[in-house]
Design an enzyme around this catalytic site. Structure first.
Site, PDB file in Angstrom:
ATOM      1  N   ASP A  48      52.711  -6.471  15.768  1.00 22.80           N
ATOM      2  CA  ASP A  48      53.045  -5.758  17.001  1.00 22.80           C
ATOM      3  C   ASP A  48      52.294  -6.322  18.207  1.00 22.80           C
ATOM      4  OD1 ASP A  48      54.431  -4.178  15.256  1.00 22.80           O
ATOM      5  OD2 ASP A  48      53.404  -2.316  15.754  1.00 22.80           O
ATOM      6  N   ASP A  49      52.808  -5.979  19.394  1.00 21.50           N
ATOM      7  CA  ASP A  49      52.140  -6.156  20.696  1.00 21.50           C
ATOM      8  C   ASP A  49      52.247  -7.552  21.292  1.00 21.50           C
ATOM      9  OD1 ASP A  49      51.456  -3.586  20.095  1.00 21.50           O
ATOM     10  OD2 ASP A  49      49.295  -3.909  20.050  1.00 21.50           O
ATOM     11  N   HIS A 192      48.457  -6.882  14.231  1.00 22.84           N
ATOM     12  CA  HIS A 192      48.638  -7.098  15.672  1.00 22.84           C
ATOM     13  C   HIS A 192      48.209  -8.515  16.045  1.00 22.84           C
ATOM     14  CE1 HIS A 192      48.177  -2.756  15.042  1.00 22.84           C
ATOM     15  NE2 HIS A 192      48.929  -2.592  16.122  1.00 22.84           N
TER      16      HIS A 192
END
Length: 308
Positions: A48-49, A192
């Site tokens: 993610d991100d 992440h």
């Protein structure tokens, strides 16, 4: 004039209906979201991100070294800023999903704002890779009740194993330990590849990459299989769910859970444990003493009696 306590109570009810209860139901009951494979034997690595120019290239090098395909839930704003990274992710065989246009929780946005976040992200990614992403992970796994209608367009994906890799404390050893602590062969692992999100440590992905390298080496030794989310869902035979059908299932789920809680709180027990149709609650009698003559009771279950 509305008092402060009334306003707070109204706000609590609104938030409960809008986001708290839907999020809890989805997270606990798994309605409309994909959190863990049931049939597909394969680990899904998800990130993610990103994309992040400092960490994503190193992550892609690492995945290529071990010939692992993963899923990236990217921010639309970063996709526009770093199109070369999005293109590389796509060309190297990884799946690209959406993590909103910017990293805002859906609980803090109107349904219209959430829809705009997704549409802008779809447009940004499609302009780069020529495909519309259909996999979506809401930031922090928080939804609002109207997000259920997004299931007409998207597959919502959460996770089954989260290792807290957005923190630097404990370094790679803490992350590696958590990766192996509850690992089995069909997890969806949340990681992440950027440390710029609110609440994250900027250098945290450094330790994630170090831990992931050792993790992949061990998984290679154990002959674990890695799958993209789309392939994993296909093997599990999962399809998009109609929102109205999903809402009905959720209402039934809530009612059954409330019934269990009610029985536990008030100590309500079935009359016949083998036929749980009617329930009773025993209470202590505080009135005058009642005298009665004893009679011989017929030893027959309640369900047998009413079926005669």
């Amino acid at each position: 004039m509305i008092g402060l306590s009334t306003l707070i109570w109204f706000l609590f009810i609104f938030l409960s209906v809008y986001t708290i209860i839907p999020t809890l139901i989805v997270r606990l009951g798994g309605f409309g979201v994909y959190t863990k494979g049931k049939k597909a034997n394969g680990i899904a690595l998800t990130f993610d991100d990103g994309p992040d120019p400092q960490y994503t290239p190193h992550l892609l090098d690492l995945l290529a070294r071990y010939k692992v395909q993963a899923t990236f839930f990217v921010l639309g704003s970063k996709a526009e800023k770093y199109p070369e990274l999005i293109l590389r992710i796509h060309k190297e065989g990884h799946l690209i999903g959406i993590h909103n246009y910017v990293h805002w929780a859906n609980a803090l946005m109107t349904p219209k704002k959430v829809k705009k976040q997704l549409n802008d992200s779809v447009k940004a990614i499609a302009n780069i890779i020529g495909e519309n992403p259909i996999y979506y992970r809401p930031p922090w796994g928080i939804i609002n009740i109207f997000d259920l209608f997004l299931l007409r367009q998207f597959h919502m994906v959460l996770w089954s194993l989260m290792v807290g890799d957005w923190r630097s404390s404990g370094g790679k050893d803490r992350i590696r330990k958590k990766l192996f602590s509850k690992l089995n062969s069909n997890e969806i692992i949340l990681l992440h590849d950027s440390g710029l999100t609110f609440g994250a440590d900027q250098n945290a992905p450094t330790y994630m990459l170090e831990a992931l390298s050792e993790f992949l080496e061990e998984c290679k030794r154990r002959e674990y299989i890695f799958l993209r989310i789309d392939n994993k869902m296909k093997l599990d035979g999962l399809r998009k769910q109609e929102p109205l059908h999903l809402l009905k299932r959720m209402l039934v789920y809530v009612w059954l859970k409330w019934e269990m809680l009610f029985h536990w709180l008030f100590k309500v027990q079935p009359i016949d444990p083998n036929c749980q149709i009617f329930y009773v609650r025993l209470c202590k009698y505080h009135g005058m003493t009642i005298f009665w003559k004893s009679v011989n009771a017929v030893n027959i279950s309640f369900c047998e009696l009413i079926t005669r």
